[in-house]
Design a protein around this motif. Structure first.
Motif, PDB file in Angstrom:
ATOM      1  N   SER A 133      33.834   0.094 -36.745  1.00 52.68           N
ATOM      2  CA  SER A 133      32.709   1.068 -36.282  1.00 52.68           C
ATOM      3  C   SER A 133      32.497   1.073 -34.623  1.00 52.68           C
ATOM      4  O   SER A 133      31.763   1.914 -34.126  1.00 52.68           O
ATOM      5  CB  SER A 133      31.470   0.675 -37.189  1.00 52.68           C
ATOM      6  OG  SER A 133      31.118  -0.844 -36.963  1.00 52.68           O
ATOM      7  N   ARG A 134      32.783  -0.158 -34.355  1.00 50.05           N
ATOM      8  CA  ARG A 134      32.428  -0.455 -32.793  1.00 50.05           C
ATOM      9  C   ARG A 134      33.690   0.269 -31.938  1.00 50.05           C
ATOM     10  O   ARG A 134      33.503   0.419 -30.712  1.00 50.05           O
ATOM     11  CB  ARG A 134      32.458  -1.719 -32.318  1.00 50.05           C
ATOM     12  CG  ARG A 134      30.971  -2.536 -33.150  1.00 50.05           C
ATOM     13  CD  ARG A 134      31.129  -3.986 -32.884  1.00 50.05           C
ATOM     14  NE  ARG A 134      30.013  -4.580 -33.420  1.00 50.05           N
ATOM     15  CZ  ARG A 134      28.841  -4.735 -32.698  1.00 50.05           C
ATOM     16  NH1 ARG A 134      28.572  -4.162 -31.835  1.00 50.05           N
ATOM     17  NH2 ARG A 134      27.797  -5.373 -33.412  1.00 50.05           N
ATOM     18  N   LEU A 135      34.734   0.474 -32.307  1.00 51.65           N
ATOM     19  CA  LEU A 135      36.037   1.047 -31.834  1.00 51.65           C
ATOM     20  C   LEU A 135      35.680   2.597 -31.756  1.00 51.65           C
ATOM     21  O   LEU A 135      36.606   3.256 -31.057  1.00 51.65           O
ATOM     22  CB  LEU A 135      37.204   0.619 -32.449  1.00 51.65           C
ATOM     23  CG  LEU A 135      37.535  -1.054 -32.398  1.00 51.65           C
ATOM     24  CD1 LEU A 135      38.947  -1.127 -33.233  1.00 51.65           C
ATOM     25  CD2 LEU A 135      37.640  -1.379 -30.932  1.00 51.65           C
ATOM     26  N   VAL A 136      35.208   3.170 -32.679  1.00 50.67           N
ATOM     27  CA  VAL A 136      34.993   4.707 -32.718  1.00 50.67           C
ATOM     28  C   VAL A 136      33.810   5.133 -31.479  1.00 50.67           C
ATOM     29  O   VAL A 136      32.845   4.737 -31.662  1.00 50.67           O
ATOM     30  CB  VAL A 136      34.838   5.359 -34.031  1.00 50.67           C
ATOM     31  CG1 VAL A 136      34.687   6.746 -34.050  1.00 50.67           C
ATOM     32  CG2 VAL A 136      35.614   4.502 -35.031  1.00 50.67           C
ATOM     33  N   PRO A 137      34.270   5.825 -30.689  1.00 47.44           N
ATOM     34  CA  PRO A 137      33.239   6.288 -29.574  1.00 47.44           C
ATOM     35  C   PRO A 137      32.289   7.341 -30.384  1.00 47.44           C
ATOM     36  O   PRO A 137      32.662   8.010 -31.192  1.00 47.44           O
ATOM     37  CB  PRO A 137      34.232   7.243 -28.621  1.00 47.44           C
ATOM     38  CG  PRO A 137      35.520   6.528 -29.045  1.00 47.44           C
ATOM     39  CD  PRO A 137      35.800   6.288 -30.123  1.00 47.44           C
ATOM     40  N   ARG A 138      31.068   7.200 -29.969  1.00 46.51           N
ATOM     41  CA  ARG A 138      29.973   7.945 -30.437  1.00 46.51           C
ATOM     42  C   ARG A 138      30.279   9.471 -30.473  1.00 46.51           C
ATOM     43  O   ARG A 138      29.896  10.039 -31.295  1.00 46.51           O
ATOM     44  CB  ARG A 138      28.596   7.914 -29.691  1.00 46.51           C
ATOM     45  CG  ARG A 138      27.611   8.438 -30.145  1.00 46.51           C
ATOM     46  CD  ARG A 138      26.292   7.902 -29.437  1.00 46.51           C
ATOM     47  NE  ARG A 138      25.109   8.830 -29.966  1.00 46.51           N
ATOM     48  CZ  ARG A 138      24.011   8.912 -29.344  1.00 46.51           C
ATOM     49  NH1 ARG A 138      23.754   8.207 -28.305  1.00 46.51           N
ATOM     50  NH2 ARG A 138      22.926   9.598 -29.683  1.00 46.51           N
ATOM     51  N   ALA A 139      31.073   9.961 -29.184  1.00 45.99           N
ATOM     52  CA  ALA A 139      31.229  11.371 -29.263  1.00 45.99           C
ATOM     53  C   ALA A 139      32.234  11.736 -30.405  1.00 45.99           C
ATOM     54  O   ALA A 139      32.033  12.867 -30.969  1.00 45.99           O
ATOM     55  CB  ALA A 139      31.842  11.348 -27.984  1.00 45.99           C
ATOM     56  N   VAL A 140      33.465  11.099 -30.863  1.00 47.61           N
ATOM     57  CA  VAL A 140      34.084  11.112 -31.877  1.00 47.61           C
ATOM     58  C   VAL A 140      33.339  11.157 -33.133  1.00 47.61           C
ATOM     59  O   VAL A 140      33.788  11.968 -33.961  1.00 47.61           O
ATOM     60  CB  VAL A 140      35.258  10.215 -31.714  1.00 47.61           C
ATOM     61  CG1 VAL A 140      36.227  10.268 -33.000  1.00 47.61           C
ATOM     62  CG2 VAL A 140      35.986  10.212 -30.704  1.00 47.61           C
ATOM     63  N   ARG A 141      32.782  10.166 -33.273  1.00 49.01           N
ATOM     64  CA  ARG A 141      31.725  10.199 -34.467  1.00 49.01           C
ATOM     65  C   ARG A 141      30.880  11.473 -34.682  1.00 49.01           C
ATOM     66  O   ARG A 141      30.826  12.037 -35.905  1.00 49.01           O
ATOM     67  CB  ARG A 141      30.921   8.921 -34.724  1.00 49.01           C
ATOM     68  CG  ARG A 141      31.573   7.482 -34.801  1.00 49.01           C
ATOM     69  CD  ARG A 141      31.079   6.340 -34.993  1.00 49.01           C
ATOM     70  NE  ARG A 141      30.418   5.873 -33.733  1.00 49.01           N
ATOM     71  CZ  ARG A 141      29.071   5.871 -33.427  1.00 49.01           C
ATOM     72  NH1 ARG A 141      28.207   6.402 -34.132  1.00 49.01           N
ATOM     73  NH2 ARG A 141      28.550   5.408 -32.167  1.00 49.01           N
ATOM     74  N   HIS A 142      30.281  11.797 -33.652  1.00 40.91           N
ATOM     75  CA  HIS A 142      29.306  13.054 -33.789  1.00 40.91           C
ATOM     76  C   HIS A 142      30.301  14.156 -33.916  1.00 40.91           C
ATOM     77  O   HIS A 142      29.843  15.220 -34.610  1.00 40.91           O
ATOM     78  CB  HIS A 142      28.638  13.153 -32.640  1.00 40.91           C
ATOM     79  CG  HIS A 142      27.313  12.047 -32.925  1.00 40.91           C
ATOM     80  ND1 HIS A 142      26.106  12.055 -31.852  1.00 40.91           N
ATOM     81  CD2 HIS A 142      27.043  10.983 -33.404  1.00 40.91           C
ATOM     82  CE1 HIS A 142      25.546  11.048 -32.156  1.00 40.91           C
ATOM     83  NE2 HIS A 142      25.764  10.381 -33.211  1.00 40.91           N
ATOM     84  N   TRP A 143      31.256  14.241 -33.433  1.00 37.58           N
ATOM     85  CA  TRP A 143      32.145  15.516 -33.607  1.00 37.58           C
ATOM     86  C   TRP A 143      32.919  15.527 -34.624  1.00 37.58           C
ATOM     87  O   TRP A 143      32.797  16.840 -35.346  1.00 37.58           O
ATOM     88  CB  TRP A 143      33.455  15.372 -32.469  1.00 37.58           C
ATOM     89  CG  TRP A 143      34.475  16.430 -32.517  1.00 37.58           C
ATOM     90  CD1 TRP A 143      34.360  17.816 -32.501  1.00 37.58           C
ATOM     91  CD2 TRP A 143      35.874  16.002 -32.928  1.00 37.58           C
ATOM     92  NE1 TRP A 143      35.537  18.258 -32.650  1.00 37.58           N
ATOM     93  CE2 TRP A 143      36.609  17.383 -32.976  1.00 37.58           C
ATOM     94  CE3 TRP A 143      36.497  14.939 -33.294  1.00 37.58           C
ATOM     95  CZ2 TRP A 143      37.823  17.467 -33.408  1.00 37.58           C
ATOM     96  CZ3 TRP A 143      37.993  15.120 -33.462  1.00 37.58           C
ATOM     97  CH2 TRP A 143      38.508  16.408 -33.599  1.00 37.58           C
ATOM     98  N   ARG A 144      33.106  14.497 -35.476  1.00 39.47           N
ATOM     99  CA  ARG A 144      33.541  14.370 -36.972  1.00 39.47           C
ATOM    100  C   ARG A 144      32.366  14.970 -38.018  1.00 39.47           C
ATOM    101  O   ARG A 144      32.744  15.692 -38.706  1.00 39.47           O
ATOM    102  CB  ARG A 144      34.293  13.219 -37.366  1.00 39.47           C
ATOM    103  CG  ARG A 144      35.573  12.960 -36.507  1.00 39.47           C
ATOM    104  CD  ARG A 144      36.595  13.663 -36.609  1.00 39.47           C
ATOM    105  NE  ARG A 144      37.066  13.906 -38.248  1.00 39.47           N
ATOM    106  CZ  ARG A 144      37.866  15.036 -38.641  1.00 39.47           C
ATOM    107  NH1 ARG A 144      38.122  15.902 -37.844  1.00 39.47           N
ATOM    108  NH2 ARG A 144      38.077  14.950 -39.878  1.00 39.47           N
ATOM    109  N   ALA A 145      31.343  14.430 -37.556  1.00 45.01           N
ATOM    110  CA  ALA A 145      30.145  14.739 -38.388  1.00 45.01           C
ATOM    111  C   ALA A 145      29.852  16.204 -38.498  1.00 45.01           C
ATOM    112  O   ALA A 145      29.501  16.825 -39.347  1.00 45.01           O
ATOM    113  CB  ALA A 145      29.019  13.921 -38.204  1.00 45.01           C
ATOM    114  N   SER A 146      29.847  16.776 -37.231  1.00 40.34           N
ATOM    115  CA  SER A 146      29.481  18.041 -36.813  1.00 40.34           C
ATOM    116  C   SER A 146      30.419  18.874 -37.620  1.00 40.34           C
ATOM    117  O   SER A 146      30.101  19.907 -38.205  1.00 40.34           O
ATOM    118  CB  SER A 146      29.358  18.291 -35.313  1.00 40.34           C
ATOM    119  OG  SER A 146      29.179  19.923 -35.043  1.00 40.34           O
TER     120      SER A 146
END
Length: 205
Positions: free
Chosen positions: A91-104
């Protein structure tokens, strides 16, 4: 463990039903545990660090020959790939931008899969949450966006996101639905009986 228990799911469904009696909008709520498993992220980090190993060994060329270096690289890659799969580390390795992109992306897929783009009068609204990413998004069809600017929902999304971060997802859903309902009642008051889409909370576990 369920994301929301049966009582909480019933409360969300009841709130949607009450709001839809007073507006022409069709509300659908979706709750996902996680937008992606991010299996490629640990492999990516492990690969990068393993490839950097020769640079570090250059300072001590007498320690390893070429064959030993290759074996060492593979060992480092395998060890890190396993280590980085641990949930707390991953969870700490995944950039916030990537997490939000996948969720979007998942939110937009759900908008289509739940047929929110086929409602009478184009009045579909999706309230989407991905818990792992602490991501909330409200998507509306053209019948709503023509009367209410998309920017209007941002304050509601921010409050809901704060609820999700505190682990209060059920309460966040209820507050969000009610807040959206007030605006929808004002701009799109009920003019007909309808129930085109499910009122229950859709869970992607």
């Amino acid at each position: 463990m369920a994301l929301l228990n049966q009582q909480e799911q019933s409360q969300v469904a009841e709130t949607i039903t009450n709001i839809e009696r007073q507006t022409d909008a069709e509300l659908v709520t979706v709750l996902a545990r996680q937008a992606d498993d991010y299996t490629y992220i640990p492999l990516l980090w492990a690969s990068v660090l393993a490839l950097l190993l020769p640079s570090a060994v250059n300072y001590f060329p007498q320690l390893l020959n070429v064959h030993q270096l290759i074996l060492c690289q593979w060992g480092v890659f395998i060890l890190l790939a396993i280590l980085f799969r641990l949930p707390k580390i991953q969870s700490r390795l995944v950039p916030r931008a990537v997490r939000h992109w996948r969720a979007s992306n998942l939110a937009r897929r759900q908008f289509l899969e739940q047929n929110l783009h086929h409602t009478h009068g184009e009045t579909g609204m999706l309230i989407f949450v991905s818990e792992a990413e602490r991501y909330v998004e409200i998507l509306v069809d053209r019948g709503i966006s023509a009367k209410i600017p998309d920017s209007h929902w941002q304050a509601i999304v921010s409050l809901f996101t704060a609820r999700v971060a505190k682990g209060e997802t059920a309460q966040g859903f209820i507050e969000c639905i009610e807040a959206c309902g007030k605006e929808l009642q004002r701009e799109l008051p009920a003019s007909r009986e309808k129930n085109e889409l499910p009122n229950h909370l859709i869970i992607l576990d």
